[in-house]
Motif scaffolding. Structure first.
Motif, PDB file in Angstrom:
ATOM      1  N   THR A   1       0.837  -1.199   0.000  1.00 33.03           N
ATOM      2  CA  THR A   1       0.000   0.000   0.000  1.00 33.03           C
ATOM      3  C   THR A   1       0.871   1.248   0.000  1.00 33.03           C
ATOM      4  OG1 THR A   1      -1.962   1.031   0.995  1.00 33.03           O
ATOM      5  CG2 THR A   1      -0.308   0.181   2.522  1.00 33.03           C
ATOM      6  N   CYS A   2       0.198   2.397  -0.035  1.00 31.54           N
ATOM      7  CA  CYS A   2       0.892   3.687  -0.095  1.00 31.54           C
ATOM      8  C   CYS A   2       1.552   3.989   1.256  1.00 31.54           C
ATOM      9  CB  CYS A   2      -0.122   4.767  -0.456  1.00 31.54           C
ATOM     10  SG  CYS A   2       0.595   6.395  -0.725  1.00 31.54           S
ATOM     11  N   ALA A   3       2.540   4.861   1.214  1.00 35.51           N
ATOM     12  CA  ALA A   3       3.219   5.265   2.449  1.00 35.51           C
ATOM     13  C   ALA A   3       2.380   6.256   3.263  1.00 35.51           C
ATOM     14  CB  ALA A   3       4.573   5.889   2.109  1.00 35.51           C
ATOM     15  N   ASP A   4       1.251   6.655   2.752  1.00 36.71           N
ATOM     16  CA  ASP A   4       0.400   7.665   3.384  1.00 36.71           C
ATOM     17  C   ASP A   4       0.103   7.316   4.854  1.00 36.71           C
ATOM     18  OD1 ASP A   4      -1.870   9.865   2.102  1.00 36.71           O
ATOM     19  OD2 ASP A   4      -2.196   9.071   4.119  1.00 36.71           O
ATOM     20  N   SER A   5       0.251   8.327   5.722  1.00 33.41           N
ATOM     21  CA  SER A   5       0.099   8.101   7.173  1.00 33.41           C
ATOM     22  C   SER A   5      -1.328   7.746   7.577  1.00 33.41           C
ATOM     23  CB  SER A   5       0.529   9.359   7.932  1.00 33.41           C
ATOM     24  OG  SER A   5      -0.338  10.442   7.604  1.00 33.41           O
TER      25      SER A   5
ATOM     26  N   VAL B   1       5.357   5.079  -2.098  1.00 34.57           N
ATOM     27  CA  VAL B   1       4.578   6.237  -2.534  1.00 34.57           C
ATOM     28  C   VAL B   1       3.707   5.827  -3.732  1.00 34.57           C
ATOM     29  CG1 VAL B   1       4.756   8.504  -3.624  1.00 34.57           C
ATOM     30  CG2 VAL B   1       6.236   7.923  -1.692  1.00 34.57           C
ATOM     31  N   GLY B   2       2.400   5.974  -3.580  1.00 32.55           N
ATOM     32  CA  GLY B   2       1.474   5.642  -4.672  1.00 32.55           C
ATOM     33  C   GLY B   2       1.244   4.150  -4.854  1.00 32.55           C
ATOM     34  N   ASN B   3       1.581   3.341  -3.837  1.00 27.74           N
ATOM     35  CA  ASN B   3       1.515   1.864  -3.945  1.00 27.74           C
ATOM     36  C   ASN B   3       1.968   1.358  -5.326  1.00 27.74           C
ATOM     37  OD1 ASN B   3      -1.485   3.051  -3.332  1.00 27.74           O
ATOM     38  ND2 ASN B   3      -1.548   1.799  -5.205  1.00 27.74           N
TER      39      ASN B   3
ATOM     40  N   GLY C   1      -4.771   0.878  -2.968  1.00 25.18           N
ATOM     41  CA  GLY C   1      -4.705   2.333  -3.109  1.00 25.18           C
ATOM     42  C   GLY C   1      -5.675   2.985  -2.130  1.00 25.18           C
ATOM     43  N   HIS C   2      -5.657   4.300  -2.092  1.00 29.13           N
ATOM     44  CA  HIS C   2      -6.536   4.972  -1.123  1.00 29.13           C
ATOM     45  C   HIS C   2      -6.993   6.323  -1.655  1.00 29.13           C
ATOM     46  CE1 HIS C   2      -3.595   8.062   0.179  1.00 29.13           C
ATOM     47  NE2 HIS C   2      -2.730   7.163  -0.277  1.00 29.13           N
ATOM     48  N   SER C   3      -8.114   6.796  -1.108  1.00 29.84           N
ATOM     49  CA  SER C   3      -8.657   8.100  -1.503  1.00 29.84           C
ATOM     50  C   SER C   3      -7.676   9.218  -1.155  1.00 29.84           C
ATOM     51  CB  SER C   3      -9.988   8.337  -0.786  1.00 29.84           C
ATOM     52  OG  SER C   3      -9.786   8.358   0.616  1.00 29.84           O
ATOM     53  N   ASP C   4      -7.765  10.311  -1.874  1.00 31.00           N
ATOM     54  CA  ASP C   4      -6.943  11.512  -1.642  1.00 31.00           C
ATOM     55  C   ASP C   4      -5.438  11.227  -1.744  1.00 31.00           C
ATOM     56  OD1 ASP C   4      -7.022  14.365  -1.108  1.00 31.00           O
ATOM     57  OD2 ASP C   4      -6.111  13.927   0.826  1.00 31.00           O
ATOM     58  N   CYS C   5      -5.050  10.269  -2.583  1.00 32.85           N
ATOM     59  CA  CYS C   5      -3.624   9.906  -2.691  1.00 32.85           C
ATOM     60  C   CYS C   5      -2.846  11.047  -3.368  1.00 32.85           C
ATOM     61  CB  CYS C   5      -3.451   8.608  -3.474  1.00 32.85           C
ATOM     62  SG  CYS C   5      -1.734   8.041  -3.497  1.00 32.85           S
ATOM     63  N   GLY C   6      -1.862  11.573  -2.628  1.00 31.38           N
ATOM     64  CA  GLY C   6      -1.073  12.697  -3.131  1.00 31.38           C
ATOM     65  C   GLY C   6      -0.225  12.339  -4.336  1.00 31.38           C
ATOM     66  N   ALA C   7       0.209  11.072  -4.402  1.00 33.51           N
ATOM     67  CA  ALA C   7       1.040  10.650  -5.537  1.00 33.51           C
ATOM     68  C   ALA C   7       0.260  10.774  -6.840  1.00 33.51           C
ATOM     69  CB  ALA C   7       1.503   9.209  -5.322  1.00 33.51           C
TER      70      ALA C   7
END
Ligand code: ZN
Length: 223
Positions: free
Chosen positions: A38-42, A63-65, A97-103
């Motif tokens: 998955t993404c590195a998002d906290s 980043v960005g899975n 993946g996830h919503s609001d992904c900055g990548a």
């Protein structure tokens, strides 16, 4: 940092003693059933969302899975996938993946209404190169998606990227081999931070279903 130190103190004092037996069982070996990429998002916390325990999942966060295709960037992700499949013999790989992904947002056209838009890719050469692996995602956008609305396009591209990275994953020889032997299944998920809901990509219907519906549909299978 203070928060981390306080958390550690609480873990040593309250949590570890209660779970000592579990940790002792895991001290010398692991047998996770799942590689979770998955993404590195906290905001994405797999053990919280899936209520998993130590030893349940082998984790890979990028980043960005993103999973670079085989041979293009031999590095941490490829080695993690190889180890998970060849040594740990995981039975499932989930790309989430996830919503609001900055990548993903970084590769979209700028949204003039978004004041949080802080992209500076010209100052981030490594990130810019890494985000190049998002390019194939555009191919997997559903037909007829509204590219005029930035929010709709953002969600659609995050989902499309999950499919693109699943395809990249399948280019890794150990993954292709395990899939051919039916000893491995790969899954694409989308996690919505706002609602806590997960959608799963149905590879036959080529669309996302709620994870509950997906699980019901696949109940006869070996999942
Ligand atoms: Zn992200």
């Amino acid at each position: 940092m203070k928060r981390l130190l306080q958390g550690y103190a609480r873990f040593r004092r309250d949590v570890f003693p209660q779970r000592k037996d579990q940790f002792h069982l895991l001290a010398d070996s692991q047998q996770p059933d799942v590689l979770f990429i998955t993404c590195a998002d906290s905001r994405v916390v797999p053990d919280l969302i899936l209520q998993t325990e130590p030893g349940d999942m082998f984790l890979c966060r990028t980043v960005g899975n993103i999973v670079p295709p085989q041979g293009q960037m031999p590095g941490g992700v490829s080695a993690t996938v190889e180890y998970a499949v060849e040594v740990l013999h995981v039975r499932h790989i989930v790309v989430c993946g996830h919503s609001d992904c900055g990548a993903i947002k970084a590769v979209l056209p700028p949204d003039p209404s978004d004041t949080r838009d802080h992209r500076n890719l010209h100052r981030l050469p490594l990130t810019a190169k890494w985000l190049g692996y998002l390019e194939p995602a555009w191919k997997f956008l559903p037909p007829g998606v509204s590219t005029g609305d930035p929010r709709t396009l953002h969600v659609a591209l995050i989902r499309a990227n999950v499919i693109a990275q699943l395809e990249n994953l399948k280019t890794h020889p150990e993954v292709a081999r395990a899939l051919a032997h039916h000893s491995l299944q790969v899954h694409g998920w989308y996690y919505d931070i706002l609602t806590g809901a997960i959608d799963a990509y149905d590879q036959q219907q080529r669309r996302f279903l709620s994870l509950e519906d997906w699980a019901e549909k696949n109940a006869e299978g070996s999942f």
